[in-house]
Write a protein that holds these residues in place. Structure first.
Motif, PDB file in Angstrom:
ATOM      1  N   LEU A  11       0.830  -1.211   0.000  1.00 42.71           N
ATOM      2  CA  LEU A  11       0.000   0.000   0.000  1.00 42.71           C
ATOM      3  C   LEU A  11       0.861   1.256   0.000  1.00 42.71           C
ATOM      4  O   LEU A  11       0.556   2.233  -0.682  1.00 42.71           O
ATOM      5  N   VAL A  12       1.936   1.223   0.789  1.00 42.26           N
ATOM      6  CA  VAL A  12       2.847   2.364   0.876  1.00 42.26           C
ATOM      7  C   VAL A  12       3.440   2.669  -0.504  1.00 42.26           C
ATOM      8  O   VAL A  12       3.464   3.816  -0.948  1.00 42.26           O
ATOM      9  N   VAL A  13       3.871   1.614  -1.202  1.00 42.45           N
ATOM     10  CA  VAL A  13       4.480   1.803  -2.525  1.00 42.45           C
ATOM     11  C   VAL A  13       3.440   2.332  -3.515  1.00 42.45           C
ATOM     12  O   VAL A  13       3.709   3.272  -4.268  1.00 42.45           O
ATOM     13  N   GLY A  15       0.748   4.046  -2.869  1.00 45.50           N
ATOM     14  CA  GLY A  15       0.448   5.439  -2.507  1.00 45.50           C
ATOM     15  C   GLY A  15       1.543   6.384  -2.990  1.00 45.50           C
ATOM     16  O   GLY A  15       1.257   7.467  -3.524  1.00 45.50           O
ATOM     17  N   ALA A  16       2.798   5.962  -2.832  1.00 42.37           N
ATOM     18  CA  ALA A  16       3.926   6.807  -3.254  1.00 42.37           C
ATOM     19  C   ALA A  16       3.953   6.949  -4.775  1.00 42.37           C
ATOM     20  O   ALA A  16       4.240   8.031  -5.302  1.00 42.37           O
ATOM     21  N   ILE A  17       3.623   5.856  -5.481  1.00 42.82           N
ATOM     22  CA  ILE A  17       3.578   5.919  -6.950  1.00 42.82           C
ATOM     23  C   ILE A  17       2.493   6.901  -7.396  1.00 42.82           C
ATOM     24  O   ILE A  17       2.718   7.769  -8.239  1.00 42.82           O
ATOM     25  N   ALA A  19       1.113   9.382  -5.715  1.00 39.72           N
ATOM     26  CA  ALA A  19       1.415  10.762  -5.325  1.00 39.72           C
ATOM     27  C   ALA A  19       2.397  11.401  -6.297  1.00 39.72           C
ATOM     28  O   ALA A  19       2.343  12.599  -6.556  1.00 39.72           O
ATOM     29  N   THR A  20       3.311  10.586  -6.846  1.00 40.73           N
ATOM     30  CA  THR A  20       4.294  11.116  -7.790  1.00 40.73           C
ATOM     31  C   THR A  20       3.681  11.276  -9.179  1.00 40.73           C
ATOM     32  O   THR A  20       3.882  12.296  -9.848  1.00 40.73           O
ATOM     33  N   TRP A  23       1.692  14.543 -10.045  1.00 42.56           N
ATOM     34  CA  TRP A  23       2.409  15.760 -10.471  1.00 42.56           C
ATOM     35  C   TRP A  23       2.807  15.681 -11.928  1.00 42.56           C
ATOM     36  O   TRP A  23       2.759  16.668 -12.664  1.00 42.56           O
ATOM     37  N   ARG A  24       3.233  14.503 -12.352  1.00 48.04           N
ATOM     38  CA  ARG A  24       3.625  14.339 -13.748  1.00 48.04           C
ATOM     39  C   ARG A  24       2.410  14.586 -14.655  1.00 48.04           C
ATOM     40  O   ARG A  24       2.504  15.297 -15.664  1.00 48.04           O
ATOM     41  N   ALA A  25       1.263  14.002 -14.277  1.00 47.58           N
ATOM     42  CA  ALA A  25       0.056  14.144 -15.095  1.00 47.58           C
ATOM     43  C   ALA A  25      -0.422  15.598 -15.125  1.00 47.58           C
ATOM     44  O   ALA A  25      -0.798  16.116 -16.184  1.00 47.58           O
ATOM     45  N   LEU A  26      -0.370  16.280 -13.976  1.00 51.32           N
ATOM     46  CA  LEU A  26      -0.771  17.698 -13.947  1.00 51.32           C
ATOM     47  C   LEU A  26       0.110  18.520 -14.878  1.00 51.32           C
ATOM     48  O   LEU A  26      -0.372  19.419 -15.577  1.00 51.32           O
ATOM     49  N   GLY A  27       1.410  18.199 -14.896  1.00 54.62           N
ATOM     50  CA  GLY A  27       2.333  18.899 -15.789  1.00 54.62           C
ATOM     51  C   GLY A  27       1.960  18.696 -17.250  1.00 54.62           C
ATOM     52  O   GLY A  27       1.968  19.638 -18.036  1.00 54.62           O
ATOM     53  N   VAL A  28       1.585  17.447 -17.603  1.00 55.16           N
ATOM     54  CA  VAL A  28       1.180  17.152 -18.979  1.00 55.16           C
ATOM     55  C   VAL A  28      -0.047  17.984 -19.351  1.00 55.16           C
ATOM     56  O   VAL A  28      -0.110  18.591 -20.424  1.00 55.16           O
ATOM     57  N   PHE A  29      -1.024  18.046 -18.438  1.00 57.28           N
ATOM     58  CA  PHE A  29      -2.249  18.791 -18.745  1.00 57.28           C
ATOM     59  C   PHE A  29      -1.975  20.274 -18.924  1.00 57.28           C
ATOM     60  O   PHE A  29      -2.451  20.899 -19.865  1.00 57.28           O
TER      61      PHE A  29
ATOM     62  N   PHE B  87       6.201  18.375 -11.606  1.00 61.91           N
ATOM     63  CA  PHE B  87       5.172  19.216 -12.221  1.00 61.91           C
ATOM     64  C   PHE B  87       5.788  20.301 -13.116  1.00 61.91           C
ATOM     65  O   PHE B  87       5.555  20.288 -14.334  1.00 61.91           O
ATOM     66  N   VAL B  91       5.928  20.369 -17.346  1.00 59.40           N
ATOM     67  CA  VAL B  91       5.394  21.518 -18.093  1.00 59.40           C
ATOM     68  C   VAL B  91       6.444  22.041 -19.075  1.00 59.40           C
ATOM     69  O   VAL B  91       6.139  22.341 -20.227  1.00 59.40           O
ATOM     70  N   PHE B 106       1.845  11.185 -21.443  1.00 57.16           N
ATOM     71  CA  PHE B 106       1.847  10.580 -20.104  1.00 57.16           C
ATOM     72  C   PHE B 106       3.029   9.626 -19.953  1.00 57.16           C
ATOM     73  O   PHE B 106       3.682   9.600 -18.911  1.00 57.16           O
TER      74      PHE B 106
END
Lengths: 112, 235
Positions: A11-13, A15-17, A19-20, A23-29, B87, B91, B106
């Motif tokens: 679960l810890v792994v 969750g960490a995946i 959470a990371t 941020w990558r997906a938000l950057g893509v959007f 992030f 970008v 992605f």
């Protein structure tokens, strides 16, 4: 607090995946809406450099865990040796990284 | 000659990765594998965390907090904070890569690391979008593969690893990042880096969770302003 065990570790792994990856997906959007020549895009590249620089001061000066048990003077001294070797070798990254890391290992072994 | 198409970029990226990035990853992820072993993760989970988190500072935070008995949610939040840098990096990287599909984007964002980002931003990297896409793909696929193997090696060899060596393996990453940033070209980037290092110390001290993003805001703005004045001077 959570009990130790295989299920929790998994679960810890996960969750960490997640959470990371967020941020990558938000950057893509956000990047889809940006002009690569524009001011916002240029600001984000400089901000990335600054974040990596901030990460560096954190790793060298304010580390957590095991690295924190080695003195600040050892961490900074080894980093300086790496930088000196880098410039003396005409900006050879391998020579710089190897010199810094070997100095660190020797100092940590001698002092620890 | 710089490659201009995807296959050419792919080869150039793989060649760039085989060399120093491979050596650094072998060292630092061996250190992480040993840490993951000592903090009680299974070997499969250790390798999976390297491939899918794919950001060493966050992985170290995860292992150390797990060892300290922290809650799953608290660990996820701390790792998210440590890896927030992806992030702004995504970008600034995505618009320079070819291939407009969302799935491609992605995948590239998931493969991106501090090292791959810094290498693609170097002046020696290809310039056309398709070649850059190939370059980043080739570079990161070699890196992830090497890192996964190194994690497993470190995990299996953890018991035989002397403590100073284990710590030096974790130090490699800091040393590599330092030299990559010293190698940065351009006034704006240099100002951003110097401001980030200097401001990063007090800011990270007082805001251990959000410090990196505050540092990014301040250093990024300083770099942007320094770069803006230069651009106005050059017609």
């Amino acid at each position: 607090m959570t009990a130790f065990g295989p299920a929790t570790a998994a679960l810890v792994v996960v969750g960490a995946i997640a959470a990371t990856a967020l941020w990558r997906a938000l950057g893509v959007f956000l990047a889809r809406r940006l002009d690569p020549q524009g001011a916002v895009f240029r600001w984000f590249s400089f901000a990335s450099f600054a974040v990596l620089a901030g990460l560096l001061s954190r790793l060298l000066i304010l580390p957590t865990g095991d690295l924190a048990s080695v003195g600040l003077e050892v961490r900074l001294g080894a980093a300086l040796i790496g930088v000196a070797a880098f410039y003396l070798s005409r900006r050879n990254l391998l020579v710089g990284v190897a010199s810094g890391t070997i100095s660190f290992a020797l100092a940590a072994g001698a002092l620890g | 000659m710089k490659p201009v198409d995807f296959p050419g970029g792919l080869k150039a990226g793989m060649r760039a990765a085989v060399g120093l990035p491979t050596v650094v990853l072998l060292g630092s992820l061996t250190g992480y594998g040993a840490l993951a072993h000592d903090t009680g993760f299974g070997g499969g989970l250790a390798v999976l965390s390297t491939i899918l988190i794919w950001g060493l500072p966050g992985q170290i935070v995860m292992a150390e907090m797990y060892a300290a008995g922290a809650d799953v949610l608290a660990i996820a939040i701390a790792v998210g904070m440590a890896n927030m840098r992806f992030f702004p990096m995504a970008v600034s990287l995505m618009p320079t890569l070819g291939g407009g599909g969302l799935a491609t984007r992605f995948a590239q964002a998931q493969l991106m690391s501090a090292t791959s980002w810094a290498y693609v931003m170097r002046s020696s990297a290809p310039e056309t979008p398709q070649a850059r896409l190939g370059y980043h793909t080739g570079f990161t696929c070699v890196c992830v593969t090497v890192a996964a193997i190194a994690t497993l090696i470190g995990y299996l060899g953890a018991a035989g690893l002397p403590k100073p060596l284990a710590m030096a393996l974790l130090f490699i990453n800091a040393c590599f990042l330092l030299l990559l940033l010293l190698d940065t070209r351009g006034r704006g980037a240099a100002v951003a880096v110097i401001t980030g290092v200097a401001a990063g110390i007090p800011i990270n001290m007082y805001f251990p969770d959000t410090g990196l993003i505050i540092t990014g805001l301040i250093g990024g703005t300083a770099g942007f302003l320094a770069d803006g004045t230069r651009r106005q001077e050059e017609p």
